[in-house]
Write a protein that holds these residues in place. Structure first.
Motif, PDB file in Angstrom:
ATOM      1  N   PRO A  45       0.809  -1.223   0.000  1.00  0.00           N
ATOM      2  CA  PRO A  45       0.000   0.000   0.000  1.00  0.00           C
ATOM      3  C   PRO A  45       0.843   1.275   0.000  1.00  0.00           C
ATOM      4  N   GLU A  46       2.095   1.176   0.410  1.00  0.00           N
ATOM      5  CA  GLU A  46       2.975   2.343   0.421  1.00  0.00           C
ATOM      6  C   GLU A  46       3.703   2.508  -0.915  1.00  0.00           C
ATOM      7  N   ARG A 102      -6.117  -3.148  -5.120  1.00  0.00           N
ATOM      8  CA  ARG A 102      -4.871  -2.367  -5.135  1.00  0.00           C
ATOM      9  C   ARG A 102      -4.894  -1.336  -6.258  1.00  0.00           C
ATOM     10  N   ALA A 105      -6.814   1.689  -5.120  1.00  0.00           N
ATOM     11  CA  ALA A 105      -6.386   2.250  -3.836  1.00  0.00           C
ATOM     12  C   ALA A 105      -5.465   3.450  -4.068  1.00  0.00           C
ATOM     13  N   GLU A 107      -2.025   5.528  -4.060  1.00  0.00           N
ATOM     14  CA  GLU A 107      -0.719   5.142  -4.596  1.00  0.00           C
ATOM     15  C   GLU A 107      -0.853   4.274  -5.841  1.00  0.00           C
ATOM     16  N   SER A 108      -1.893   4.525  -6.623  1.00  0.00           N
ATOM     17  CA  SER A 108      -2.094   3.856  -7.907  1.00  0.00           C
ATOM     18  C   SER A 108      -2.012   4.911  -9.006  1.00  0.00           C
TER      19      SER A 108
END
Length: 142
Positions: A45-46, A102, A105, A107-108
């Motif tokens: 996620p980072e 992902r 979310a 950071e995409s």
């Protein structure tokens, strides 16, 4: 982002992925789909998920969703021409659900690009619909 529409195969990257599937031996296609999904799903996620990786994950998930009840067939000229084997194993569907989560979310890069174009919410809704189909849900999951 060589994109001409909001469809899951309406970009150069997705069309190239379809061509790669067509060029691959039949026994390798499931592995290619699994790899595309796994890469997006394992991006933390980072970490920033690259747009091309997101596009390929969405295209791979759309191929899976097309095989589920309620899924939309992939009938675009930019999708694979060669038939795919049945791909609906529970682990592959679960991997696709994680990968799509992902992609939408933070950071995409793909989500950022759609947001910058003013179409982020509409595009995300299409990805959430794929997730819901793959999860077997009746409504789009957040």
């Amino acid at each position: 982002m060589g994109t001409w529409g909001m469809g899951h195969f309406d970009s150069d990257t997705a069309a190239d992925f379809s061509g790669s599937l067509d060029d691959a031996p039949p026994g390798k296609r499931e592995e290619m789909i699994r790899e595309a999904l796994a890469f997006a799903a394992r991006t933390g996620p980072e970490e920033y998920l690259d747009a091309d990786d997101g596009v390929v994950a969405v295209a791979a998930a759309a191929l899976l969703a097309a095989q589920r009840p309620g899924g939309t067939p992939v009938d675009t000229v930019y999708g694979p021409d060669e038939p795919l084997p049945p791909l609906l194993t529970p682990d592959l569907c679960e991997l696709a659900v994680r990968a799509l989560g992902r992609v939408i979310a933070e950071e995409s890069e793909l989500l950022d690009l759609w947001d910058d174009a003013g179409e982020g919410e509409q595009w995300s809704a299409g990805v959430r619909e794929l997730r819901a189909i793959l999860a077997g849900a009746d409504a789009a999951a957040p």
